[in-house]
Scaffold this active site. Structure first.
Site, PDB file in Angstrom:
ATOM      1  N   THR A 194       7.002  63.911  25.804  1.00  0.00           N
ATOM      2  CA  THR A 194       8.140  63.247  25.147  1.00  0.00           C
ATOM      3  C   THR A 194       8.203  61.759  25.506  1.00  0.00           C
ATOM      4  O   THR A 194       8.685  60.944  24.723  1.00  0.00           O
ATOM      5  CB  THR A 194       9.465  63.942  25.525  1.00  0.00           C
ATOM      6  OG1 THR A 194       9.721  63.801  26.916  1.00  0.00           O
ATOM      7  CG2 THR A 194       9.428  65.413  25.148  1.00  0.00           C
ATOM      8  N   LYS A 254      11.907  64.002  21.563  1.00  0.00           N
ATOM      9  CA  LYS A 254      12.608  62.975  22.334  1.00  0.00           C
ATOM     10  C   LYS A 254      13.817  62.510  21.534  1.00  0.00           C
ATOM     11  O   LYS A 254      13.699  62.220  20.335  1.00  0.00           O
ATOM     12  CB  LYS A 254      11.683  61.780  22.602  1.00  0.00           C
ATOM     13  CG  LYS A 254      12.159  60.871  23.720  1.00  0.00           C
ATOM     14  CD  LYS A 254      11.946  61.514  25.082  1.00  0.00           C
ATOM     15  CE  LYS A 254      12.089  60.503  26.217  1.00  0.00           C
ATOM     16  NZ  LYS A 254      11.850  61.129  27.533  1.00  0.00           N
ATOM     17  N   HIS A 292      45.892  61.902   7.727  1.00  0.00           N
ATOM     18  CA  HIS A 292      47.262  61.906   7.223  1.00  0.00           C
ATOM     19  C   HIS A 292      48.038  60.649   7.608  1.00  0.00           C
ATOM     20  O   HIS A 292      47.914  60.135   8.721  1.00  0.00           O
ATOM     21  CB  HIS A 292      48.001  63.138   7.738  1.00  0.00           C
ATOM     22  CG  HIS A 292      47.346  64.426   7.355  1.00  0.00           C
ATOM     23  ND1 HIS A 292      47.184  64.819   6.049  1.00  0.00           N
ATOM     24  CD2 HIS A 292      46.790  65.416   8.108  1.00  0.00           C
ATOM     25  CE1 HIS A 292      46.568  65.993   6.009  1.00  0.00           C
ATOM     26  NE2 HIS A 292      46.311  66.370   7.245  1.00  0.00           N
TER      27      HIS A 292
END
Length: 306
Positions: free
Chosen positions: A61, A15, A264
């Site tokens: 689950t 799950k 950057h």
């Protein structure tokens, strides 16, 4: 791995993204809270569900989701995210005969106590930035793997950074520099050396303290001392120093992995075809993270030959 009809079958089920918050209240009236996003994966002997339409060996689950809530409720005292993951994994391998290994991944949302007029609020919290992560693997024998980490640790310094002496060819336009902004968002993980559920530290919130200590070492090494800082000749060099200090400082950390994208800040000049209108003087930049450099490495102790 199972074999059937000339095929190899590997399977697991679980799950994912089970969200749970837990609040603890001290006798003095102070509240403590965490919010966790839990994912569970079970390695179990339920092959008949795939081959024979027989679900009798499956841990549903939905049951796993409910177990997260029940185990959170059972934590009457405040626990670290690692301790909770271990408790969950131990439950699945000990309670269900079919389950041979349990893998629990948790991301902790960074709720931090607020301070009002310099005083910590008893029950007020604000959302921070970087996230505390853990992966715990427990086998039925009690064998254990713990990996903790940090995600989204954004750090920047406006000087004491350069990049020069790299390979140059016909496609290279980047100039050498000893003066640039260095910015990154660190994703780090470190593997603990504890190999059994029976030998983990019993000190309350041990792993929470260790997480804060490791995070501080990473930041201190990146920035250097407050006045002078520390020069970075490359992201690679800084990454190595950060990981090396963690390994040398903490005896129970066996390996460190860091991923540090180079975010950057590009120097800006305003110019026409014929002349420069505004000249860059290490003061105005264009921030961009697309595209960005991607730098990552892992460090670990070399096993003794004794």
């Amino acid at each position: 791995m199972n074999e059937f009809e000339g095929l190899n079958i590997e399977q697991r089920h679980g799950k994912a993204r089970v969200r749970v918050a837990r609040v603890w209240r001290s006798k003095q009236g102070r509240h403590f809270m965490v919010e966790w996003n839990v994912s569970i994966s079970l390695l179990s002997d339920c092959i008949n569900a795939y081959l024979q339409d027989d679900n009798s060996d499956i841990v549903a689950t939905d049951t796993m989701k409910n177990t997260v809530y029940a185990k959170a409720k059972e934590c009457s005292n405040q626990v670290s995210v690692e301790e909770f993951a271990i408790q969950l994994a131990k439950h699945f391998v000990s309670y269900y005969r079919q389950v041979t290994s349990a893998i629990v991944n948790i991301v902790e949302k960074p709720w931090e106590r607020v301070h009002i007029d310099g005083q910590p609020h008893e029950h007020g919290f604000k959302l921070g930035s970087e996230r505390h992560t853990t992966e715990v693997i427990v086998q039925k024998s009690g064998a254990l793997q713990i990996t903790s980490g940090v995600e989204g640790l954004a750090v920047l310094k406006t000087t004491k950074s350069g990049f020069e002496g790299f390979i140059r060819d016909k496609y290279t336009v980047l100039p050498d520099t000893r003066e640039r902004i260095l910015a990154t968002e660190v994703t780090g993980s470190w593997r603990y050396s504890y190999e059994s559920v029976f030998n983990i530290p019993q000190k309350s919130l041990y792993f929470t303290e260790r997480y804060l200590d490791v995070k501080k070492v990473l930041m201190d090494t990146f920035f250097g001392c407050p006045k002078e800082g520390v020069y970075s000749p490359s992201v690679q060099s800084t990454l190595y120093q950060m990981a090396k200090v963690v390994l040398s400082r903490f005896h129970d950390v066996s390996s460190v992995k860091l991923k540090m994208p180079n975010l950057h800040f590009l120097p800006l000049n305003l110019s026409t075809k014929d002349n420069i209108i505004v000249k860059f003087e290490d003061d105005v930049y264009l921030p961009t993270d697309e595209p960005h450099g991607s730098i990552e490495a892992s460090l670990s102790h070399i096993p003794s030959k004794m």
